[in-house]
Write a protein that holds these residues in place. Structure first.
Motif, PDB file in Angstrom:
ATOM      1  N   THR A 147      10.533   1.534   0.501  1.00  0.00           N
ATOM      2  CA  THR A 147      11.008   1.634   1.873  1.00  0.00           C
ATOM      3  C   THR A 147      12.319   2.404   1.886  1.00  0.00           C
ATOM      4  O   THR A 147      13.272   2.017   1.222  1.00  0.00           O
ATOM      5  N   ASP A 148      12.347   3.529   2.631  1.00  0.00           N
ATOM      6  CA  ASP A 148      13.549   4.352   2.636  1.00  0.00           C
ATOM      7  C   ASP A 148      14.572   3.823   3.638  1.00  0.00           C
ATOM      8  O   ASP A 148      14.357   2.800   4.302  1.00  0.00           O
ATOM      9  N   ALA A 149      15.689   4.528   3.740  1.00  0.00           N
ATOM     10  CA  ALA A 149      16.799   4.054   4.555  1.00  0.00           C
ATOM     11  C   ALA A 149      16.445   3.945   6.030  1.00  0.00           C
ATOM     12  O   ALA A 149      17.061   3.177   6.763  1.00  0.00           O
ATOM     13  N   ASN A 208       7.882   3.497   4.967  1.00  0.00           N
ATOM     14  CA  ASN A 208       7.286   3.192   3.667  1.00  0.00           C
ATOM     15  C   ASN A 208       6.741   4.463   3.024  1.00  0.00           C
ATOM     16  O   ASN A 208       5.929   5.171   3.630  1.00  0.00           O
ATOM     17  N   LEU A 209       7.192   4.737   1.816  1.00  0.00           N
ATOM     18  CA  LEU A 209       6.756   5.919   1.081  1.00  0.00           C
ATOM     19  C   LEU A 209       5.888   5.474  -0.088  1.00  0.00           C
ATOM     20  O   LEU A 209       6.355   4.766  -0.984  1.00  0.00           O
ATOM     21  N   ILE A 210       4.630   5.870  -0.084  1.00  0.00           N
ATOM     22  CA  ILE A 210       3.713   5.449  -1.145  1.00  0.00           C
ATOM     23  C   ILE A 210       4.063   6.151  -2.448  1.00  0.00           C
ATOM     24  O   ILE A 210       4.169   7.375  -2.503  1.00  0.00           O
ATOM     25  N   SER A 263      13.272  -4.141  -9.239  1.00  0.00           N
ATOM     26  CA  SER A 263      12.081  -3.368  -8.892  1.00  0.00           C
ATOM     27  C   SER A 263      12.416  -2.319  -7.836  1.00  0.00           C
ATOM     28  O   SER A 263      12.942  -2.655  -6.770  1.00  0.00           O
ATOM     29  N   PRO A 264      12.109  -1.041  -8.087  1.00  0.00           N
ATOM     30  CA  PRO A 264      12.377   0.007  -7.102  1.00  0.00           C
ATOM     31  C   PRO A 264      11.287   0.102  -6.040  1.00  0.00           C
ATOM     32  O   PRO A 264      11.415   0.882  -5.107  1.00  0.00           O
ATOM     33  N   VAL A 265      10.220  -0.672  -6.188  1.00  0.00           N
ATOM     34  CA  VAL A 265       9.093  -0.575  -5.264  1.00  0.00           C
ATOM     35  C   VAL A 265       8.597  -1.959  -4.864  1.00  0.00           C
ATOM     36  O   VAL A 265       8.882  -2.963  -5.518  1.00  0.00           O
ATOM     37  N   THR A 266       7.855  -1.979  -3.781  1.00  0.00           N
ATOM     38  CA  THR A 266       7.070  -3.144  -3.383  1.00  0.00           C
ATOM     39  C   THR A 266       5.622  -2.875  -3.776  1.00  0.00           C
ATOM     40  O   THR A 266       5.131  -1.757  -3.602  1.00  0.00           O
ATOM     41  N   VAL A 267       4.960  -3.873  -4.335  1.00  0.00           N
ATOM     42  CA  VAL A 267       3.536  -3.751  -4.667  1.00  0.00           C
ATOM     43  C   VAL A 267       2.771  -4.713  -3.766  1.00  0.00           C
ATOM     44  O   VAL A 267       3.046  -5.913  -3.743  1.00  0.00           O
ATOM     45  N   GLU A 268       1.812  -4.165  -3.019  1.00  0.00           N
ATOM     46  CA  GLU A 268       1.066  -4.942  -2.033  1.00  0.00           C
ATOM     47  C   GLU A 268      -0.435  -4.802  -2.288  1.00  0.00           C
ATOM     48  O   GLU A 268      -0.916  -3.723  -2.635  1.00  0.00           O
ATOM     49  N   ALA A 269      -1.156  -5.899  -2.131  1.00  0.00           N
ATOM     50  CA  ALA A 269      -2.612  -5.870  -2.302  1.00  0.00           C
ATOM     51  C   ALA A 269      -3.250  -5.080  -1.164  1.00  0.00           C
ATOM     52  O   ALA A 269      -3.090  -5.414   0.004  1.00  0.00           O
ATOM     53  N   ALA A 270      -3.966  -4.004  -1.511  1.00  0.00           N
ATOM     54  CA  ALA A 270      -4.653  -3.194  -0.507  1.00  0.00           C
ATOM     55  C   ALA A 270      -5.986  -3.820  -0.129  1.00  0.00           C
ATOM     56  O   ALA A 270      -6.570  -3.477   0.896  1.00  0.00           O
ATOM     57  N   GLU A 271      -6.467  -4.716  -0.965  1.00  0.00           N
ATOM     58  CA  GLU A 271      -7.669  -5.504  -0.725  1.00  0.00           C
ATOM     59  C   GLU A 271      -7.554  -6.743  -1.589  1.00  0.00           C
ATOM     60  O   GLU A 271      -6.570  -6.904  -2.314  1.00  0.00           O
TER      61      GLU A 271
END
Length: 225
Positions: free
Chosen positions: A68-70, A74-76, A98-106
């Motif tokens: 997530t940028d400023a 949300n940037l994949i 962690s520099p990213v969020t990891v989310e379940a796409a399914e």
């Protein structure tokens, strides 16, 4: 939700590069305290800015890693699917978040393995080689994420986005909207792969627009677009 590892899981893991030359038996997976967990679609597996102590192997399903940028967009960063490993480098670092969020796409099934269990297995009986390995992995991890941040910064399409990305990271590290950067203007321009004059002009515009305030290397976020 935790579930039991089955034979199909072992077959999937046996083809994973982490287990090259080693069959991932029940005994081995128990020895390294691995656990199989199921996440429903849209569940957050890793939050940006959090500590991570496990590496994950996707057994079934898909996930998305994004930053997530400023501005709140949300940037994949990557799409993850069956057999992919994530969190390996981050989990061996003692200081990097962690520099990213990891989310379940399914709906997603993951094997989580505590990295300490792997290292401690090598470092049994206080073998100094194990401590050296941990230190080396920590150094590699920090260097990797420094490069990761630099790449994520310079690929931004506009100079303003590069500046905001960099300053937002600095603010997050300082845990404050008021922070000091380690670069003078010339060094910052080099880091952003930008022209120094263009950088100065853009910073001045952002200051006039009330987005940021600054004096030399000290910055403050006033508002975000």
């Amino acid at each position: 939700m935790q579930q039991y590892i089955n034979e199909n899981d072992l077959q999937i893991l046996s083809k994973n590069p982490l287990f090259k030359g080693i069959y991932p038996s029940y005994e081995l997976l128990n020895c390294i305290f691995s656990k199989k967990s199921v996440f429903t679609k849209n569940s957050i597996i890793i939050h940006e800015g959090s500590d991570l102590h496990n590496l994950g192997i996707i057994l079934e399903g898909k996930a998305t890693a994004y930053k997530t940028d400023a501005s709140g967009k949300n940037l994949i960063i990557s799409n993850l699917s069956g057999g992919n490993i994530f969190g390996g480098i981050l989990s061996v670092s003692s200081s990097v978040k962690s520099p990213v969020t990891v989310e379940a796409a399914e709906n997603l099934t993951i094997l989580l393995i505590p990295t300490d269990a792997i290292i401690d297995g090598i470092a049994a009986n206080c073998d100094p080689k194990g401590l050296l390995l941990r230190n080396l992995l920590n150094i590699i991890s920090k260097k990797y994420f420094e490069l990761h941040d630099r790449i994520n910064c310079i690929i931004r399409p506009t100079l303003r986005e590069k500046i905001l990305f960099y300053l937002d990271n600095c603010a997050k590290e300082a845990k404050s909207d008021i922070f000091t950067i380690p670069f003078n203007r010339k060094a910052l321009a080099d880091y952003l792969n930008a022209d120094r004059s263009a950088l100065s002009r853009e910073l001045s515009k952002m200051k006039k627009e009330g987005i940021i305030d600054f004096y030399n290397e000290s910055f403050r976020f006033v508002k975000m677009n």
